[in-house]
Design a protein around this motif. Structure first.
Motif, short mmCIF file in Angstrom:
data_model
loop_
_atom_site.label_atom_id
_atom_site.label_comp_id
_atom_site.label_asym_id
_atom_site.label_seq_id
_atom_site.Cartn_x
_atom_site.Cartn_y
_atom_site.Cartn_z
N GLY A 370 0.78 -1.23 0.00
CA GLY A 370 0.00 0.00 0.00
C GLY A 370 0.81 1.27 0.00
N GLU A 371 2.14 1.19 0.01
CA GLU A 371 2.97 2.40 0.08
C GLU A 371 3.90 2.56 -1.12
OE1 GLU A 371 5.04 2.68 3.72
OE2 GLU A 371 3.24 2.43 4.98
N GLY A 372 3.63 1.84 -2.21
CA GLY A 372 4.42 2.02 -3.40
C GLY A 372 5.78 1.32 -3.32
N THR A 373 6.59 1.56 -4.33
CA THR A 373 7.89 0.91 -4.44
C THR A 373 8.93 1.94 -4.86
OG1 THR A 373 6.86 -1.18 -5.10
CG2 THR A 373 9.21 -0.90 -5.61
N GLU A 374 10.13 1.85 -4.29
CA GLU A 374 11.22 2.74 -4.70
C GLU A 374 12.52 1.94 -4.81
OE1 GLU A 374 13.55 6.90 -3.51
OE2 GLU A 374 11.97 6.09 -2.21
N TRP A 375 13.11 2.00 -5.99
CA TRP A 375 14.42 1.42 -6.23
C TRP A 375 15.44 2.55 -6.20
CZ3 TRP A 375 15.11 -3.75 -6.49
CH2 TRP A 375 14.02 -4.55 -6.83
N GLU A 376 16.55 2.33 -5.48
CA GLU A 376 17.65 3.30 -5.49
C GLU A 376 18.92 2.59 -5.95
OE1 GLU A 376 18.62 6.74 -2.56
OE2 GLU A 376 19.90 5.06 -1.97
N VAL A 377 19.49 3.10 -7.02
CA VAL A 377 20.69 2.51 -7.62
C VAL A 377 21.84 3.49 -7.45
CG1 VAL A 377 21.74 1.67 -9.75
CG2 VAL A 377 19.32 1.20 -9.28
N ARG A 378 22.95 3.01 -6.95
CA ARG A 378 24.16 3.81 -6.81
C ARG A 378 25.30 3.11 -7.56
NH1 ARG A 378 24.37 7.78 -2.80
NH2 ARG A 378 22.38 8.01 -1.67
N VAL A 379 25.88 3.83 -8.52
CA VAL A 379 26.95 3.26 -9.34
C VAL A 379 28.15 4.20 -9.29
CG1 VAL A 379 27.64 2.62 -11.68
CG2 VAL A 379 25.34 2.08 -10.86
N PRO A 380 29.33 3.69 -8.92
CA PRO A 380 30.52 4.56 -8.94
C PRO A 380 30.86 4.99 -10.36
CG PRO A 380 31.14 2.27 -8.59
CD PRO A 380 29.64 2.32 -8.52
N ARG A 381 31.34 6.20 -10.50
CA ARG A 381 31.67 6.71 -11.82
C ARG A 381 33.18 6.87 -11.95
NH1 ARG A 381 29.16 11.94 -13.33
NH2 ARG A 381 30.66 11.66 -14.98
N PRO A 382 33.72 6.63 -13.14
CA PRO A 382 35.16 6.82 -13.33
C PRO A 382 35.48 8.30 -13.31
CG PRO A 382 34.08 6.34 -15.42
CD PRO A 382 33.03 6.17 -14.35
N PRO A 383 36.75 8.68 -13.09
CA PRO A 383 37.12 10.09 -13.11
C PRO A 383 36.74 10.74 -14.43
CG PRO A 383 38.92 8.75 -12.27
CD PRO A 383 37.88 7.80 -12.80
N ALA A 384 36.15 11.93 -14.35
CA ALA A 384 35.73 12.65 -15.55
C ALA A 384 36.94 13.14 -16.31
CB ALA A 384 34.84 13.83 -15.17
N PRO A 385 36.91 13.11 -17.69
CA PRO A 385 38.03 13.63 -18.47
C PRO A 385 38.30 15.10 -18.21
CG PRO A 385 36.54 12.32 -19.84
CD PRO A 385 35.87 12.54 -18.51
N ALA A 386 37.27 15.83 -17.91
CA ALA A 386 37.44 17.26 -17.63
C ALA A 386 36.41 17.64 -16.57
CB ALA A 386 37.24 18.10 -18.88
#
Length: 394
Positions: A370-386
């Motif tokens: 009765g309270e819905g659903t929430e998915w939370e995804v956390r993905v590490p990112r590589p260093p940005a080129p700039a």
């Protein structure tokens, strides 16, 4: 000889930026061959084996004509031919061991190929950039040392020039190649945008007007027609979002904009909130996260009910990317996912959790009946080129 129309693969109107380097190489090879001919005539009577000098000169002339013809067009500038070119020039250069006499060797008189020898360096630099140019320069310098059998200031100067020429021309080749890639990418994006705008005008004048009319008329009629009106309205919103989104290509670093891809998922029941700036991620990562969101939204469509709404939120943090997919449906009963996996229905286990784990990320589920659903995804990112500036949600 007609001007070559070499094109960069991917766009027929982009000429190869390295073509001027190859033209310069061809001219240099012809001029140095003529220079070698003059020295062979001048030293002919002093050679130990004059007939071998003539044979080497004939091979040089034939190879010069062949390579100039092949290198004139981009289709002929293959890695195999350039590697063979290096081998042929090296063998012809080392053949001077059997032609020059001892005095010519000890006094540093020109070899039979003389200034034609560095053309293997210019060809390698034009084809393979700085790395290939320096490698060919080192090879040419080592062969020069082996042929002479001694080291003096002249040999060291030749070594510096051979490696230096390979480095300088190689850097120019790398720059030209990158510029060509950027131009081809920009032209493809421009062509895709123009085609998108043309299709948008056509769709606006036909499909969107029909959907809008169905939506209005169905709402007026009510009943089952109202349901058709609602569906037509959702498709109208989705289609408008699709044609309004700028087509995205991977950057030269192999990155793609996840924010732009997620915006296309927006409909009347799905709200998408993304940062104002592009969220650039490696293309495989971007594709996997897009698939995760689509699978989560498909589950909302299948299990949350016809009136359920969903919200997609993308956040870009310095070290990671956070994706949230939330709906206001009935939620997932405890143990239902394990039961579905046991029945062989692996949509969540493989399409969602499996992709996230493969990316080295984490995924959490917050749900209750009765309270819905929430998915939370956390993905590490590589260093940005700039360094990229952060913006607000759009």
């Amino acid at each position: 000889m007609s001007s070559p129309q070499t094109s960069q693969p991917g766009h027929p109107g982009v000429t190869d930026g390295r073509t001027p380097l190859w033209r310069g190489h061809n001219v240099f090879r012809v001029v140095t061959f003529l220079y070698a001919c003059c020295w062979v005539v001048a030293q002919f009577s002093q050679y130990r084996r004059p007939w071998l000098a003539v044979l080497v000169l004939v091979v040089m002339g034939a190879w010069t004509a062949f390579t100039v013809w092949r290198y004139w067009r981009r289709s002929g500038r293959t890695n195999r031919l350039v590697a063979l070119d290096v081998a042929v020039v090296t063998v012809l250069f080392l053949s001077s061991e059997f032609i020059l006499n001892d005095r010519q060797m000890s006094t540093g008189q020109p070899s039979v190929v003389t200034a034609w020898h560095p053309t293997m360096v210019t060809a390698s630099a034009a084809q393979w950039g700085a790395v290939g140019g320096v490698a060919a320069g080192i090879l040419a310098a080592v062969c020069n040392m082996l042929l002479r059998g001694y080291l003096d200031s002249g040999i060291w100067l030749d070594t510096l020039l051979l490696i230096g020429v390979g480095l300088v021309l190689g850097l120019a080749s790398d720059t030209a190649r990158r510029s060509t890639d950027r131009l081809a990418r920009a032209l493809r994006t421009e062509a895709a945008t123009a085609e998108r705008e043309r299709l948008a005008r056509s769709i606006h004048d036909s499909v969107l007007q029909v959907l809008a009319r169905v939506r209005r008329r169905g709402a007026e009629l009510g009943g089952e027609a109202a349901e058709l009106a609602r569906l037509a309205g959702e498709q109208e919103i989705a289609l408008r979002a699709l044609i309004a989104t700028t087509p995205q290509e991977s950057t030269e670093d192999g990155e793609a904009d996840l924010a732009a891809r997620l915006q296309v998922l927006r409909t009347g029941r799905i709200q998408v909130s993304v940062p104002g700036n592009p969220v650039l991620l490696p293309e495989p990562t971007c594709s996997d996260l897009h698939s995760v969101v689509r699978e989560a939204l498909a589950n909302v469509e299948r299990h949350a009910g016809a009136d359920a709404k969903a919200w997609v939120l993308l956040e870009e943090l310095p070290d990671e990317v956070v994706l949230s997919v939330r709906d206001d449906g009935p939620g997932i009963p405890q143990g239902r996912l394990e039961e579905a996996a046991g029945e062989g229905r692996l949509g969540v286990a493989k399409s969602i959790r499996g992709r996230v784990i493969a990316l080295g990320g984490t995924i959490t589920l917050d749900t209750a009946p009765g309270e819905g659903t929430e998915w939370e995804v956390r993905v590490p990112r590589p260093p940005a080129p700039a360094k990229r500036r952060k913006g607000g949600d759009r």
